[in-house]
Design a protein around this motif. Sequence first.
Motif, mmCIF file in Angstrom:
data_model
loop_
_atom_site.group_PDB
_atom_site.id
_atom_site.type_symbol
_atom_site.label_atom_id
_atom_site.label_comp_id
_atom_site.label_asym_id
_atom_site.label_seq_id
_atom_site.Cartn_x
_atom_site.Cartn_y
_atom_site.Cartn_z
ATOM 1 N N ASP A 37 0.838 -1.199 0.000
ATOM 2 C CA ASP A 37 0.000 0.000 0.000
ATOM 3 C C ASP A 37 0.874 1.251 0.000
ATOM 4 O O ASP A 37 1.865 1.342 0.740
ATOM 5 N N HIS B 114 0.594 4.439 1.048
ATOM 6 C CA HIS B 114 0.797 5.274 2.231
ATOM 7 C C HIS B 114 1.394 4.487 3.385
ATOM 8 O O HIS B 114 2.117 5.044 4.217
ATOM 9 N N GLY C 287 -5.339 3.436 -2.258
ATOM 10 C CA GLY C 287 -5.455 2.773 -0.970
ATOM 11 C C GLY C 287 -5.809 1.317 -1.135
ATOM 12 O O GLY C 287 -6.187 0.869 -2.224
ATOM 13 N N TRP D 109 -6.383 7.780 -1.774
ATOM 14 C CA TRP D 109 -5.980 8.279 -0.467
ATOM 15 C C TRP D 109 -4.941 9.388 -0.620
ATOM 16 O O TRP D 109 -4.418 9.638 -1.696
ATOM 17 N N GLU E 136 -3.895 10.768 5.495
ATOM 18 C CA GLU E 136 -4.209 9.570 6.282
ATOM 19 C C GLU E 136 -3.524 9.562 7.641
ATOM 20 O O GLU E 136 -2.394 10.019 7.785
ATOM 21 N N LEU F 237 -2.364 6.627 10.096
ATOM 22 C CA LEU F 237 -2.140 5.189 10.032
ATOM 23 C C LEU F 237 -1.385 4.716 11.264
ATOM 24 O O LEU F 237 -0.655 5.492 11.900
ATOM 25 N N ARG G 11 -5.671 1.792 9.255
ATOM 26 C CA ARG G 11 -6.113 3.168 9.047
ATOM 27 C C ARG G 11 -6.898 3.639 10.267
ATOM 28 O O ARG G 11 -7.886 3.018 10.668
ATOM 29 N N HIS H 295 -8.857 9.791 8.319
ATOM 30 C CA HIS H 295 -8.564 10.372 7.004
ATOM 31 C C HIS H 295 -9.215 11.735 6.904
ATOM 32 O O HIS H 295 -10.087 12.104 7.721
ATOM 33 N N THR I 234 -11.505 11.874 -3.131
ATOM 34 C CA THR I 234 -10.153 11.643 -2.619
ATOM 35 C C THR I 234 -10.004 12.264 -1.249
ATOM 36 O O THR I 234 -10.629 13.292 -0.936
ATOM 37 N N THR I 235 -9.163 11.648 -0.431
ATOM 38 C CA THR I 235 -8.837 12.190 0.891
ATOM 39 C C THR I 235 -7.490 12.888 0.886
ATOM 40 O O THR I 235 -6.890 13.126 1.934
ATOM 41 N N SER I 236 -7.004 13.254 -0.277
ATOM 42 C CA SER I 236 -5.648 13.778 -0.445
ATOM 43 C C SER I 236 -5.450 15.150 0.192
ATOM 44 O O SER I 236 -6.190 16.092 -0.081
ATOM 45 N N MET J 284 -13.656 5.668 11.838
ATOM 46 C CA MET J 284 -12.550 6.502 11.386
ATOM 47 C C MET J 284 -12.647 7.908 11.980
ATOM 48 O O MET J 284 -13.747 8.481 12.049
#
Length: 787
Positions: free
Chosen positions: A505, A507, A535, A541, A544, A546, A555, A558, A620-622, A675
């Motif tokens: 993965d 990240h 992800g 992703w 994040e 982690l 995870r 996020h 996206t969670t970017s 989360m």
Amino acid sequence: MTERLIRVHGLVQGVGFRPHVWRLARALGLAGWVRNDAAGVIIAVRGVQLEAFLARLPQELPPLARVDHVTVLAGSPEPPIVPGIFEILESVAGQAATAIGPDAAICPACVADICNPAGRRWRHAFATCTHCGPRYTVSQGIPYDRTRTSLAPFPLCPACVAEYADPVNRRFHAETTCCPACGPKLWLEALAAPFVAVDLQKEAKIIAGDALAETLRLLRAGGIVAIKGLGGFHLACDADNTAAVAELRRRKGREAKPFAVMALNAASVADIAVVGAAEAALLASAAAPIVLCAKTGRDLAGIAPELADIGLMLPATPLHLLLWHEAAGRPPGTDWLAAAHPLRLVMTSANPGGEPLVIGNAEARQRLAGIADALLLHDREIVARCDDSLVRPLEAGSQFVRRSRGHVPVPIRLSGGGAPVLALGGYLKNTICVLRGEEAFLSPHVGSLDNAATLAALETTVAHLLAVLEVKPAAVAHDVHPDYPSTHLAMRLAAAWGVPALAVDHHAAHLAAIGAEHAINSPLIGLIGDGVGLGPDGGLWGGELLCLTGGECTRLGHLAPLALPGGDRAAREPWRMALSALHALGRADDMADFMARRHPGRALGPLPQMLAQRLRCPPTTSLGRVFDAAAGLLGTHALSAYEGQPAMVLEALARRHGPVEALANGYRLHRDSGMAVLDLLPLLGWLADCEDAARGAAVFHATLAEALENWLFFAVDRDNPGVIAFGGGCAQNVLLASSLRARLARRGCRLLEAHRAPPNDGGLALGQAWLARQRLAKAAGAPDNAG
């Protein structure tokens, strides 16, 4: 009389270590021998002062040497020790367990040689000794001997042979040593230069006269010269000549990405850069990297547009230094080196079209035609392509933006050993990594895998690093993204070798890279902020929280997702991310007015409908895309000329503005399906209405730092997690990282950062390799913390 057989591991080949052993043994009246082999150096020694020898051996090292382990071996020396004699024996081959050293900047003694008009190496562009010069870029294998380097075609003259054989000379067994009589030759060749008349010789346009003098004349006249360096060619022009810089940008097709500037010394850039003690130490180090320094009030036009920092470097080779020596009037001695000098040259990688760095003469003639006016060439082959390293000082230590020349192939020590692993990195800023025993070897910078030439360079890099290290991988690790070229190569290599290909993965690899370099095997919590990576759930992703435990990554949280209108295109057009934020805020009706204010002349097109109907708008969670949204909302950028530009310009604006308070109620924290979610929409909404871009950028950074701090503690659900890692491309933001570091410190928590590998995708392969080894160990029944 006591006798010992001693094994020395570390950086002990090509750095004057055997002469050091010889001199120390002779000084202590010991008999025996020393030689290189594939595992490092082996020493046989006999005499009364043996214990003194063992104590002093790792303490009195040559400048470039590094001793990791000294082990006394069982058995008798072979060949036997000759009483009363200590000698240096020929190297022996075998399975490699040592490494070739990195290239090193010219040392003071060699500088004195090339500036001594009475000496044999007066103005010699290839002066080296055991304390400096090329290593990795000229080496074809271990042991490190001249016959395995690109100096093999240059037999030593009698005078150089005498130096090479003299144990008290610093060129004793200096494998790249040479002089004007026996070394490589230098010449200047025209491509299509309007600045010079040329003489045609053997189908090449050789420019008559002294090559260095003519090169300097071309540069001062506004020309562009490609200069063959250690690991590849630079494109050079006068950094103070605005027209020349603009022309270089036009020819290279490099609209705004920053250029590096080479100057004689720190005094020569005092008007354009803040060079403190940390920056000066990095500039003057043996690695001689490009160092990011804060700009002063004066800016060199076109060098690093809109950015807060400028990349500076000093002459690292005799060839580069002699340009300044020529400009200074060829003075004898070295006193001239301390004074400021007005000559400042752009030195940017000769990699047209984002393809690999040019390294060969014939290649330069073909690929640099239409870009360079002339080529400053020599006939010493570059074996391994190696771009300049790029570093920035931190409050403690430094951080790589690009780890390459001067640092490759210096290994990163791991917490333990395990199976040999090859990891092939990701798509952008690609590097590879090889694990051998308790060491990780990162390759030089390869680049973005978006063209066939770079893919070919990646395969060459894999072959060269495996050959130099003599490693046969037990597994090949790659990014989880199935369409990356590095993934395809990993599958092909694994099938050819009959070993597993292990997907890692994206990240998790970023976090594992930090854990690996800090030798952390206990559970590690990390904040990873970057552009977009796939992800394990198939999602996009990039922002994040982690937790890494052994080879498993969980995870914890996020960022709240934002839509990517048009997919990857949104990463190149920040105005799209701005509209995505407005849509998420329920302000779709404001889009037309917003575009007229912030990005006049740019049509909305179908984006409002795409966002409303979720067509080609993946979530996206970017964190990187949040930076793009902020840039788009403030109107600083509609388009991105290069990766990370909008975020870098935002940081520059914020640093110039100065500190501000975080925006009250600028973010929200909540839990969703277990989360911890950080929602930055309130901050983005405020930016849409902010009319001062610099203040907006400062508020954005202050609020983001506060939000990340509170999100971390909200997610881990305890007062003090002890250590938090921070990785990914966003970790290179100095303002954000320093603020987060200070905030966590006030709460008794330490921010763990990347120092020995880049936090961006240039360090991804290290994390991939480390996690792959963990998986192999687990499958074999070994403890999770192996490696």
